[in-house]
Design an enzyme around this catalytic site. Structure first.
Site, PDB file in Angstrom:
ATOM      1  N   SER A 281       0.830  -1.232   0.081  1.00 41.18           N
ATOM      2  CA  SER A 281      -0.189  -0.054  -0.031  1.00 41.18           C
ATOM      3  C   SER A 281       1.028   1.101   0.088  1.00 41.18           C
ATOM      4  CB  SER A 281      -0.959  -0.107   1.238  1.00 41.18           C
ATOM      5  OG  SER A 281      -1.623   1.350   1.286  1.00 41.18           O
TER       6      SER A 281
ATOM      7  N   TYR B 130      -2.370  -1.618  10.359  1.00 43.90           N
ATOM      8  CA  TYR B 130      -2.293  -1.910   8.981  1.00 43.90           C
ATOM      9  C   TYR B 130      -1.091  -1.251   8.464  1.00 43.90           C
ATOM     10  CZ  TYR B 130      -4.139  -1.199   4.160  1.00 43.90           C
ATOM     11  OH  TYR B 130      -4.374  -1.327   2.717  1.00 43.90           O
TER      12      TYR B 130
END
Ligand code: NAD
Length: 261
Positions: free
Chosen positions: A143, A156
């Site tokens: 990401s 995350y």
């Protein structure tokens, strides 16, 4: 074309691929000729129907294997049941948004397990198959949050930075072989995982849906456009092509300029 992009005869296992980016990647790899194995933790008629639809429309073999990526032994079982894994796409992921003191410990554990540890287990099972086949591609879906941070996404961001590190180690351990390992770092893509963050972020910042999209999500994406699942699929397909044979141990950002800021 001077380079080979056809994936006919290759088999791709894409974790977490009954929706969103994983499904988009499975579609593009199948369009390039690969047989694909779809996966999620559910085992519904819809899951199997998705695989059938890919098989029917692309003329490749596609099937669905249920396995929970939060459990190490099920990650390994997924690869064993697939039987062959030339292309491994570690895509399964979940998100939770809360400040560190309020972050539920069980959410932290689940995010680290699904978004990071699963890639270790699937890679451990798949690399011997790639070595036997004499060719392989590991594509980890990290990401923009694997390269930068934001508040309220501690687990995350830790997992995504972790998977970038795992990608580099995988690349070094396979550097002398015809196997590559890379991470794709998407910016915001409007998929179910992003949809689910909107209500929490609306609450956190006391904003409307439109304000969250414009002022929180796309504020760091200079293109002011969501990236698409097809673009993720195209990037994964490129990484499988012969043009990418010397691209290993790196990250490719597909983020509308986010990480250039
Ligand atoms: P999504 O929610 O549509 O897809 C997540 C997939 O993971 C689903 O198929 C879901 O069934 C699967 N999954 C969840 N828990 C699982 C488990 N325990 N076992 C097996 N499968 C499981 O979300 P998405 O946006 O398509 O996300 C896919 C990946 O892309 C994730 O790793 C996510 O972190 C990453 N990513 C997404 C964005 C974005 O903006 N959408 C941005 C950067 C990175």
């Amino acid at each position: 074309m001077a380079f080979e992009i056809s994936l006919t005869g290759k088999t791709a296992v894409v974790t977490g691929s009954n929706s969103g980016i994983g499904l988009g990647i499975a579609w593009e790899l199948a369009r390039a000729g690969a047989n694909v194995v779809l996966n999620s933790f559910t085992d519904s008629e819809d899951d199997h129907a998705l695989a059938q639809q890919i098989a029917d429309e692309t003329g490749t073999k596609a099937r669905y294997i249920q396995a929970d990526m939060s459990k190490g032994e099920q990650c390994r079982r997924l690869i064993e049941e697939a039987g062959v894994c030339d292309i491994l796409v570690n895509n399964a992921g979940i998100q939770h948004v809360a400040s560190i003191p309020e972050f539920p410990a069980e959410k932290w554990d689940a995010i680290i397990a699904i978004n990071l540890s699963s890639a270790f287990h699937t890679s451990a099972a798949a690399l011997p198959m790639m070595r036997k086949a004499g060719w392989g591609r590991v594509i980890n879906i990290a990401s923009a949050h694997g390269l930068t941070a934001s508040p309220y996404k501690s687990a995350y961001i830790a997992a995504k930075h972790g998977i970038v590190g795992l990608t580099k180690t995988t690349a070094l351990e396979t550097a002398k072989e015809p196997i590559t390992a890379n991470a794709i770092c998407p910016g915001y893509v409007l998929t179910p995982i992003v949809e689910k963050q909107i209500p929490d972020t609306m609450k956190e910042y006391d904003m409307s849906r439109e304000e969250v999209i414009e002022n929180v999500m796309l504020t760091r994406q200079p293109s002011k456009e969501f990236a698409t699942v097809e673009q993720m699929g195209g990037t994964a397909t490129f990484l499988c092509s012969s043009a990418a044979a010397q691209i290993t141990g790196t990250t490719i950002s597909v983020d509308g300029g986010w990480t250039a800021l």
